[in-house]
Write an enzyme that holds these catalytic residues in place. Sequence first.
Site, mmCIF file in Angstrom:
data_model
loop_
_atom_site.group_PDB
_atom_site.id
_atom_site.type_symbol
_atom_site.label_atom_id
_atom_site.label_comp_id
_atom_site.label_asym_id
_atom_site.label_seq_id
_atom_site.Cartn_x
_atom_site.Cartn_y
_atom_site.Cartn_z
ATOM 1 N N GLY A 8 0.848 -1.207 0.000
ATOM 2 C CA GLY A 8 0.000 0.000 0.000
ATOM 3 C C GLY A 8 0.873 1.243 0.000
ATOM 4 N N GLN A 12 -1.556 7.691 0.992
ATOM 5 C CA GLN A 12 -1.173 8.923 1.692
ATOM 6 C C GLN A 12 0.019 8.693 2.619
ATOM 7 O OE1 GLN A 12 -3.928 10.498 4.611
ATOM 8 N NE2 GLN A 12 -2.874 12.478 4.693
ATOM 9 N N TYR A 139 -15.261 0.068 8.198
ATOM 10 C CA TYR A 139 -13.807 0.297 8.345
ATOM 11 C C TYR A 139 -13.398 0.074 9.810
ATOM 12 C CZ TYR A 139 -9.555 3.281 8.575
ATOM 13 O OH TYR A 139 -8.298 3.794 8.782
ATOM 14 N N LYS A 143 -10.994 -2.785 11.517
ATOM 15 C CA LYS A 143 -9.795 -2.452 12.307
ATOM 16 C C LYS A 143 -9.836 -3.138 13.682
ATOM 17 C CE LYS A 143 -7.380 0.198 9.517
ATOM 18 N NZ LYS A 143 -6.104 -0.281 8.968
#
Length: 318
Positions: A8, A12, A139, A143
């Site tokens: 990944g 960002q 999400y 997690k």
Amino acid sequence: MDTILVIGAGGQIGTVLVQALQQKFGLNRVVASDLKTPQVFSGIFETLDATKAEAITALVRRYEVTQIYHLAAILSASGEANPIRTWELNMQTVLNVLEVARVEKVSKVFIPSSIAVFGPSANPVNTPQQSFLDPTTVYGISKVAAENWMQYYYTKYNLDVRSIRYPGVISYQSMPGGGTTDYAVDIYHKAVQGQDYECFLSEDTRLPMIYMDDAIRATLELMEADADQITVRNSYNLAGLSFTPAEVAAAIQHFFPTFQTTYKPDFRQQIANSWPQSIDDSAARRDWGWKPAYDLTRMTEDMIHHLDHQYHADLTQV
Ligand code: NAD
Ligand code: AKB
């Protein structure tokens, strides 16, 4: 000598983390990988779909990888558009990384978690490390599950897996990829380009955030710590700073007095409302000496300085 695989790497955080790892370990010791192939890249890059365990194994063997940083995920806001795909991608990639690391005897693994693990039951102010976790997004659910898997692999297999619950990360180097905290990057880009900003959260929505430099330093410091210092094996709370859209707009107005922000909350408001406002990171401070360096004023100065340079340089090239 360590060899690092970053999964990944084009996102960002990955974009900036890869450069920091290259500086620390050397250009030829860092294998950056992502689904998307970058147009320009210095160093080793491999196209990788982390939902395929055998593809991760092949890279680990080919480069004799000793550490994996797994950053691929679908974030909170994008995740709500396709919950099943988000669950499948977030979980499958985490399980693949943990299992490949166990089988191939990778010595250290980093998989970030998020403030998105918290939900309405957690105390929103100085949210404690140990809180009841009832996230409202897919999400966040993924997690929490990933945190439990990390604890499991540590306890059952002694895999040295480490994690941080990042707050919203703010950067000038790279753009955010579909989160609820993305406004706090977008607002700087608009201001530096001389435009006003329409914010998708209400002006008084306080959220925990962190400047990219602090986030990268925290990651490297956690990974450098002696294993016996690490007492949290699901994921460490981490605090940088906390602010509202109105506060960041005021900090920007200090540099651009005519800059205006309007507020038009959308579906992301509900997500933000379910998250903490500030984080208690005393376990990270105690165990591996964490201390953030950036407050809102210092971060704003640095963001504007760098973005101004980026946009100014772009204009001179036209
Ligand atoms: P991002 O969305 O910017 O980047 C994710 C990268 O993963 C993308 O480049 C994407 O192409 C890649 N990817 C997606 N599916 C893949 C697959 N199957 N195989 C390989 N690569 C794939 O995310 P980010 O903001 O850099 O976040 C990195 C990690 O940090 C994530 O786990 C995220 O949950 C966590 N995190 C980020 C923030 C934040 O504010 N950025 C906050 C908390 C936690
Ligand atoms: C998001 O907003 O989804 C991310 C995060 C806090 O995990 N930035």
